[in-house]
Write a protein that holds these residues in place. Structure first.
Motif, PDB file in Angstrom:
ATOM      1  N   ILE A 241      -4.849   6.110   1.892  1.00  0.00           N
ATOM      2  CA  ILE A 241      -4.096   4.870   1.634  1.00  0.00           C
ATOM      3  C   ILE A 241      -4.459   4.377   0.235  1.00  0.00           C
ATOM      4  O   ILE A 241      -5.632   4.153  -0.067  1.00  0.00           O
ATOM      5  CB  ILE A 241      -4.457   3.750   2.637  1.00  0.00           C
ATOM      6  CG1 ILE A 241      -4.233   4.201   4.089  1.00  0.00           C
ATOM      7  CG2 ILE A 241      -3.659   2.481   2.340  1.00  0.00           C
ATOM      8  CD1 ILE A 241      -4.590   3.129   5.132  1.00  0.00           C
ATOM      9  N   ALA A 242      -3.436   4.235  -0.612  1.00  0.00           N
ATOM     10  CA  ALA A 242      -3.659   3.629  -1.933  1.00  0.00           C
ATOM     11  C   ALA A 242      -3.554   2.120  -1.782  1.00  0.00           C
ATOM     12  O   ALA A 242      -2.570   1.609  -1.243  1.00  0.00           O
ATOM     13  CB  ALA A 242      -2.624   4.140  -2.926  1.00  0.00           C
ATOM     14  N   LEU A 243      -4.584   1.416  -2.231  1.00  0.00           N
ATOM     15  CA  LEU A 243      -4.625  -0.046  -2.139  1.00  0.00           C
ATOM     16  C   LEU A 243      -4.150  -0.647  -3.465  1.00  0.00           C
ATOM     17  O   LEU A 243      -4.151   0.039  -4.490  1.00  0.00           O
ATOM     18  CB  LEU A 243      -6.066  -0.500  -1.850  1.00  0.00           C
ATOM     19  CG  LEU A 243      -6.711   0.074  -0.583  1.00  0.00           C
ATOM     20  CD1 LEU A 243      -8.153  -0.421  -0.455  1.00  0.00           C
ATOM     21  CD2 LEU A 243      -5.910  -0.304   0.651  1.00  0.00           C
ATOM     22  N   PRO A 244      -3.747  -1.919  -3.466  1.00  0.00           N
ATOM     23  CA  PRO A 244      -3.327  -2.545  -4.733  1.00  0.00           C
ATOM     24  C   PRO A 244      -4.408  -2.351  -5.797  1.00  0.00           C
ATOM     25  O   PRO A 244      -5.591  -2.537  -5.517  1.00  0.00           O
ATOM     26  CB  PRO A 244      -3.199  -4.034  -4.368  1.00  0.00           C
ATOM     27  CG  PRO A 244      -2.882  -4.030  -2.907  1.00  0.00           C
ATOM     28  CD  PRO A 244      -3.666  -2.871  -2.343  1.00  0.00           C
ATOM     29  N   PHE A 245      -3.981  -1.930  -6.975  1.00  0.00           N
ATOM     30  CA  PHE A 245      -4.956  -1.633  -8.031  1.00  0.00           C
ATOM     31  C   PHE A 245      -4.321  -1.795  -9.400  1.00  0.00           C
ATOM     32  O   PHE A 245      -3.488  -0.998  -9.809  1.00  0.00           O
ATOM     33  CB  PHE A 245      -5.479  -0.197  -7.861  1.00  0.00           C
ATOM     34  CG  PHE A 245      -6.627   0.121  -8.773  1.00  0.00           C
ATOM     35  CD1 PHE A 245      -7.893  -0.354  -8.501  1.00  0.00           C
ATOM     36  CD2 PHE A 245      -6.436   0.877  -9.919  1.00  0.00           C
ATOM     37  CE1 PHE A 245      -8.956  -0.085  -9.347  1.00  0.00           C
ATOM     38  CE2 PHE A 245      -7.488   1.149 -10.777  1.00  0.00           C
ATOM     39  CZ  PHE A 245      -8.755   0.665 -10.491  1.00  0.00           C
ATOM     40  N   PHE A 246      -4.705  -2.862 -10.095  1.00  0.00           N
ATOM     41  CA  PHE A 246      -4.197  -3.100 -11.456  1.00  0.00           C
ATOM     42  C   PHE A 246      -5.079  -4.163 -12.095  1.00  0.00           C
ATOM     43  O   PHE A 246      -5.853  -4.846 -11.402  1.00  0.00           O
ATOM     44  CB  PHE A 246      -2.718  -3.528 -11.430  1.00  0.00           C
ATOM     45  CG  PHE A 246      -2.425  -4.675 -10.508  1.00  0.00           C
ATOM     46  CD1 PHE A 246      -2.419  -5.975 -10.968  1.00  0.00           C
ATOM     47  CD2 PHE A 246      -2.167  -4.438  -9.154  1.00  0.00           C
ATOM     48  CE1 PHE A 246      -2.161  -7.030 -10.118  1.00  0.00           C
ATOM     49  CE2 PHE A 246      -1.908  -5.504  -8.290  1.00  0.00           C
ATOM     50  CZ  PHE A 246      -1.913  -6.796  -8.767  1.00  0.00           C
ATOM     51  N   ASN A 247      -4.962  -4.307 -13.403  1.00  0.00           N
ATOM     52  CA  ASN A 247      -5.938  -5.113 -14.143  1.00  0.00           C
ATOM     53  C   ASN A 247      -5.931  -6.599 -13.833  1.00  0.00           C
ATOM     54  O   ASN A 247      -6.947  -7.258 -14.010  1.00  0.00           O
ATOM     55  CB  ASN A 247      -5.765  -4.894 -15.644  1.00  0.00           C
ATOM     56  CG  ASN A 247      -6.555  -3.690 -16.108  1.00  0.00           C
ATOM     57  OD1 ASN A 247      -7.112  -2.972 -15.281  1.00  0.00           O
ATOM     58  ND2 ASN A 247      -6.609  -3.458 -17.393  1.00  0.00           N
TER      59      ASN A 247
ATOM     60  N   CYS B 118       0.868  -1.191   0.000  1.00  0.00           N
ATOM     61  CA  CYS B 118       0.000   0.000   0.000  1.00  0.00           C
ATOM     62  C   CYS B 118       0.895   1.230   0.000  1.00  0.00           C
ATOM     63  O   CYS B 118       2.094   1.122   0.182  1.00  0.00           O
ATOM     64  CB  CYS B 118      -0.870   0.016   1.253  1.00  0.00           C
ATOM     65  SG  CYS B 118      -2.084  -1.307   1.266  1.00  0.00           S
ATOM     66  N   SER B 119       0.307   2.397  -0.211  1.00  0.00           N
ATOM     67  CA  SER B 119       1.134   3.596  -0.222  1.00  0.00           C
ATOM     68  C   SER B 119       0.339   4.809   0.246  1.00  0.00           C
ATOM     69  O   SER B 119      -0.888   4.842   0.136  1.00  0.00           O
ATOM     70  CB  SER B 119       1.664   3.832  -1.634  1.00  0.00           C
ATOM     71  OG  SER B 119       2.432   5.006  -1.672  1.00  0.00           O
ATOM     72  N   ALA B 120       1.062   5.789   0.782  1.00  0.00           N
ATOM     73  CA  ALA B 120       0.442   7.035   1.223  1.00  0.00           C
ATOM     74  C   ALA B 120       0.464   8.024   0.063  1.00  0.00           C
ATOM     75  O   ALA B 120       1.440   8.709  -0.156  1.00  0.00           O
ATOM     76  CB  ALA B 120       1.198   7.600   2.416  1.00  0.00           C
TER      77      ALA B 120
END
Ligand SMILES: *Cc1c(COP(=O)(O)O)cnc(C)c1O
Length: 369
Positions: A345-351, A310-312
């Motif tokens: 919080i950025a959560l895992p996100f990809f196709n 995750c990332s800020a």
């Protein structure tokens, strides 16, 4: 580890790049101009110059609009660093305006109080693919005779009242870094309706050569090597040919997150509204007001320990070291931006993210709240 992001590359992309390698025309060839044509068609903007990064595109726009030492550009402190660095490159001053707590975009209602005799432009960002308030921004720009620059790096395919992002101002950029909706590895593009601005950007991207009829070693102005290679352009064409499918899949993943998160009371899912369509770039949730930055950072660490990256997103630009050093900014200067930045919080996100991975991410996140 479930990564934060990842590109969506198929055999078509691999084939397209290999074809260029076999052609031996690796730069300034037909793929570059074809890619630019396809970008113009997709965005509906008259001119496009493909470049080797979104940051290069921003830099050239600042120069082409004649912004330089002594000039001020009103912009947002809640963005990726390049939307402000491009102003510093030319010796101009970024003047920050706080953001809207719902959309995370520059708060148009606060801009007019920042305008001085030195203000030359407004540079707004479609943060996380959500369109900035382009009607309000356009009105302010017209009223005060300011240039309007769109950093749509995160918003390829987003619409605002059914019009595409990247079509509202004097010039706009998109980025093709691997975490963006489509990628060229590294790359970007500037788009504009203004031929003079497009020609200047093209010339400056190509070592200051004339756009037509220049000899290879003849240079008519200060330029850079900001060109996109044909390998990158071919990759971009293959990606752009699949953009509807790519964006649909991103939409499905966002909806899967919405469904699982909507009953988790301590987090807010990304904002949406009927007049806009967000092209999904990242999936960023916001913790409730009562969470501190330290607590958020702890949650991100614990997620990573459980194998979920995750990332800020983002750290406020005014609090980055070179901005503090140059302008004396301190915590408290842009309270809405800081409050948002402390709790996102950025959560895992990809196709290729699987339903099971989305479930696991939400289950572990909920357990930490
Ligand atoms: C990605 C991004 C850029 C820069 O793009 P690069 O291609 O990485 O140089 C600029 N602005 C915003 C808001 C971005 O997200």
């Amino acid at each position: 580890m479930i990564p934060l992001s990842g590109p969506d590359i198929t055999k078509k992309e691999i084939h397209a790049v290999v074809e260029v390698l076999k052609s031996s025309r690796l730069a300034l060839g037909s793929k570059l101009s074809e890619f630019e044509k396809k970008i113009k068609k997709y965005t509906g903007v008259k001119y496009a110059v493909a470049l080797n990064s979104g940051t290069a595109a921003l830099h050239l726009i600042i120069r082409a609009l004649g912004i330089g030492p002594g000039d001020e550009v009103i912009t947002t402190p809640f963005s990726f660093i390049s939307s402000s660095n491009c102003i510093l490159y030319e010796g101009a001053t970024p003047v920050f305006t706080d953001i809207c707590p719902k959309t995370f975009n520059i708060d148009a209602g606060r801009i007019e109080s920042k305008i001085t005799k030195k203000t030359k432009a407004i540079l707004a960002v479609d943060v996380f693919g959500y369109p900035a308030d382009w009607d309000a921004l356009g009105e302010i720009a017209r009223k005060h005779n300011l240039k309007l620059i769109e950093d749509s790096a995160e918003a390829l395919g987003s619409t605002y009242y059914e019009k595409k992002c990247g079509t509202f101002g004097d010039a706009a950029i998109f980025s093709f870094y691997p975490n963006k909706q489509i990628t060229t590895g590294e790359g970007g593009v500037m788009v504009t309706r203004n031929k003079r601005v497009a020609d200047l950007c093209r010339s400056m991207s190509n070592q200051g050569r004339k756009t037509k009829g220049s000899r290879w070693l003849e240079h008519v102005r200060l330029g850079y090597n900001y060109r996109m290679s044909d390998l990158h352009a071919a990759l971009g064409m293959a990606q752009l040919a699949r953009i509807d499918e790519i964006l649909k899949q991103r939409q499905r993943i966002a909806e899967a997150y919405h469904a699982l998160l909507k009953n988790v009371t301590s987090v807010k899912i990304p904002f949406s509204s009927p007049e806009t369509r967000r092209s999904w770039f990242v999936y960023v949730v916001t913790l409730a007001q009562c969470y501190s930055r330290a607590r958020r950072d702890q949650i991100i660490k614990s997620m990573e320990k459980s194998g979920i990256q995750c990332s800020a997103y983002f750290r406020p630009i005014h609090l980055q070291k070179h901005f503090r050093d140059a302008f004396g900014y301190r915590r408290g200067d842009f309270p809405v931006c800081e409050s948002v930045a402390d709790r996102t919080i950025a959560l895992p996100f990809f196709n290729h993210l699987k339903q099971a991975e989305i479930k696991r991410t939400v289950r572990i996140l909920s357990g930490l709240l």
